[in-house]
Design a protein around this motif. Structure first.
Motif, PDB file in Angstrom:
ATOM      1  N   UNK A  39      -5.758  -6.784  -9.194  1.00  0.00           N
ATOM      2  CA  UNK A  39      -7.031  -6.470  -9.832  1.00  0.00           C
ATOM      3  C   UNK A  39      -7.469  -5.070  -9.395  1.00  0.00           C
ATOM      4  N   UNK A  40      -8.258  -4.370 -10.195  1.00  0.00           N
ATOM      5  CA  UNK A  40      -8.761  -3.051  -9.781  1.00  0.00           C
ATOM      6  C   UNK A  40      -9.471  -3.092  -8.429  1.00  0.00           C
ATOM      7  N   UNK A  90      -8.604  -0.954  -4.961  1.00  0.00           N
ATOM      8  CA  UNK A  90      -9.618  -0.162  -4.248  1.00  0.00           C
ATOM      9  C   UNK A  90      -9.676  -0.569  -2.769  1.00  0.00           C
ATOM     10  N   UNK A  91      -9.649  -1.865  -2.495  1.00  0.00           N
ATOM     11  CA  UNK A  91      -9.743  -2.346  -1.120  1.00  0.00           C
ATOM     12  C   UNK A  91      -8.525  -1.933  -0.301  1.00  0.00           C
ATOM     13  N   UNK A 109       0.824  -1.210   0.000  1.00  0.00           N
ATOM     14  CA  UNK A 109       0.000   0.000   0.000  1.00  0.00           C
ATOM     15  C   UNK A 109       0.856   1.256   0.000  1.00  0.00           C
ATOM     16  N   UNK A 110       2.033   1.208   0.593  1.00  0.00           N
ATOM     17  CA  UNK A 110       2.910   2.380   0.528  1.00  0.00           C
ATOM     18  C   UNK A 110       3.423   2.586  -0.900  1.00  0.00           C
ATOM     19  N   UNK A 111       3.701   1.499  -1.594  1.00  0.00           N
ATOM     20  CA  UNK A 111       4.136   1.626  -2.982  1.00  0.00           C
ATOM     21  C   UNK A 111       3.033   2.253  -3.831  1.00  0.00           C
ATOM     22  N   UNK A 112       1.800   1.866  -3.571  1.00  0.00           N
ATOM     23  CA  UNK A 112       0.673   2.442  -4.319  1.00  0.00           C
ATOM     24  C   UNK A 112       0.563   3.925  -4.041  1.00  0.00           C
ATOM     25  N   UNK A 153     -11.081   6.669  -1.915  1.00  0.00           N
ATOM     26  CA  UNK A 153     -10.919   5.702  -2.998  1.00  0.00           C
ATOM     27  C   UNK A 153      -9.721   6.169  -3.820  1.00  0.00           C
ATOM     28  N   UNK A 154      -9.160   5.327  -4.676  1.00  0.00           N
ATOM     29  CA  UNK A 154      -8.054   5.805  -5.518  1.00  0.00           C
ATOM     30  C   UNK A 154      -8.418   7.048  -6.315  1.00  0.00           C
ATOM     31  N   UNK A 155      -9.647   7.090  -6.838  1.00  0.00           N
ATOM     32  CA  UNK A 155     -10.064   8.261  -7.609  1.00  0.00           C
ATOM     33  C   UNK A 155     -10.117   9.520  -6.767  1.00  0.00           C
ATOM     34  N   UNK A 156     -10.647   9.422  -5.541  1.00  0.00           N
ATOM     35  CA  UNK A 156     -10.713  10.584  -4.658  1.00  0.00           C
ATOM     36  C   UNK A 156      -9.317  11.050  -4.258  1.00  0.00           C
TER      37      UNK A 156
END
Length: 299
Positions: free
Chosen positions: A218-219, A223-224, A191-194, A234-237
Motif C-alpha cells: 500500500x502507499x 511511506x513507512x 527497503x533496499x529494493x525500494x 519521504x519517498x517524494x523527498x
C-alpha cells in the motif's frame, strides 16, 4: 670517490645492478587505484543538536573523518559505530545519516568530497561500507589537505590531491582481496529494493502510487518503510533530492539545453522543473548556470 665514500642510497641501489626484468614492455608494477581524485572540496564542520537528523545522498565520493564525539553512521540501512579518528567513504547515491551516541549532542568532522576520472569508482569498491581506521600519520596528512584547501601555502593543491590519493591507497592495500564488506540481512531486502528502484528510475515519472504498485504494497506502507529507515525522508523527498542533484551536475558540467535537462531529470516541462529548482536553490536553472560560468571565469 672511493667505495667507502659512496652515499648509502647509491650503495643500496647498486645492490640491484644486473637484475633484469622478464620484460621491458609489460608486466610492470600496477597501482590498486590507477586513477587520481579530482575536483576536491573540503569542509570542516559539526552537526547540530537543534536541526532534526536528516538523510543525505550525493553524486560525489565523500571521505568523512570524525574529529570529536561518537556516533552511529547509517549507510544504506547499515549501522557503523564511529569515534574520533575513524573515517568512512560514502559512494555516489548511497543514503547516509548520523545518530549521535552516548548522549553526545554533537560530533565534528572533516569531509573531503571528490570525483574520479570518468566517474570510475570501481577501484575504490573494496572500501565500500567499512569504517576506516586511519593511522596517525594519515590523520596528520588529512590536516595538510584541509590546510591546502583553505589557503595554507605550505602544501599546494596538487600535493594535497596526491596526499588524498595516498590515504585512499593505504586503505586499499589493507583491504585488497577481501570480501567481508558489510551487507544487509534478509530483513532489509524490501527497503533496499525500494531504494535501488528509486535510484535507477528517479528520472521517470515516479509516484507513491507507482511505487506501491511496483512492490505490491500500500502507499502508506511504502511511506513507512522509507521514514523508518531514513530520518527526514519521504519517498517524494527522496525522488526530489535525486532529481535536483542530477540537474545540478548537468548544469555545471554540460552545455545541454535546459529543456533536455528537465526531461532527463524526470520533469514533463521546463516550467515545472524551473519552479522546483528555484524552490530548492533560490535560482532558476539559467541563473544557476550563469553563476557557475561566472565563478569559473573569475578563477
Amino acid at each position: 670517490m672511493s667505495i667507502s665514500q659512496t652515499p648509502e642510497w647509491i650503495r643500496d641501489l647498486l645492490e640491484y645492478h644486473g637484475k633484469r626484468p622478464d620484460s621491458l614492455v609489460s608486466g610492470g608494477m600496477e597501482s590498486l587505484c590507477p586513477l587520481i581524485p579530482e575536483n576536491v572540496i573540503v569542509r570542516v564542520d559539526s552537526n547540530s543538536s537543534i536541526i532534526p537528523k536528516e538523510t543525505y545522498v550525493h553524486q560525489r565520493m565523500i571521505l568523512k573523518t570524525i574529529l570529536s564525539g561518537k556516533l552511529n553512521t547509517i549507510i544504506d540501512g547499515l549501522s557503523f559505530p564511529m569515534k574520533a579518528g575513524d573515517s568512512v567513504l560514502f559512494f555516489p547515491f548511497q543514503f547516509h545519516s548520523s545518530i549521535d551516541a552516548e548522549n553526545c549532542p554533537k560530533h565534528s568532522f572533516a569531509a573531503i568530497s571528490f570525483t574520479m576520472p570518468n566517474n570510475d569508482i570501481a577501484p575504490l569498491l573494496p572500501l565500500k561500507n567499512r569504517v576506516l581506521h586511519l593511522p596517525s600519520e594519515d590523520l596528520t596528512v588529512l590536516n595538510e589537505i584541509v590546510g591546502a584547501f583553505y589557503g595554507n601555502n605550505d602544501v599546494s593543491h596538487s600535493q594535497a590531491i596526491l596526499k588524498l590519493y595516498g590515504i585512499l591507497l593505504n586503505q586499499l592495500e589493507k583491504y585488497a582481496g577481501t570480501a567481508d564488506i558489510a551487507r544487509p540481512g534478509k530483513g532489509d531486502d524490501i527497503h533496499r529494493q525500494i531504494y535501488d528502484f528509486i535510484r535507477e528510475n528517479f528520472d521517470k515519472k515516479l509516484s507513491l502510487k507507482s511505487l506501491a504498485a511496483q512492490f505490491g504494497c500500500s502507499p502508506e506502507n511504502i511511506r513507512k518503510i522509507v521514514q523508518r529507515n531514513y530520518p527526514g525522508l519521504t519517498p517524494g523527498k527522496l525522488i526530489a533530492k535525486l532529481q535536483m542533484q542530477e540537474a545540478v551536475e548537468l548544469l555545471e558540467n554540460t552545455d545541454n539545453p535546459i529543456g533536455d535537462i528537465a526531461e532527463k531529470c524526470g520533469f514533463s516541462d521546463v516550467f515545472t522543473f524551473s519552479k522546483k529548482f528555484r524552490k530548492v536553490t533560490g535560482r532558476s536553472p539559467r541563473e544557476y548556470r550563469m553563476s557557475i560560468n561566472h565563478s569559473q571565469e573569475e578563477s
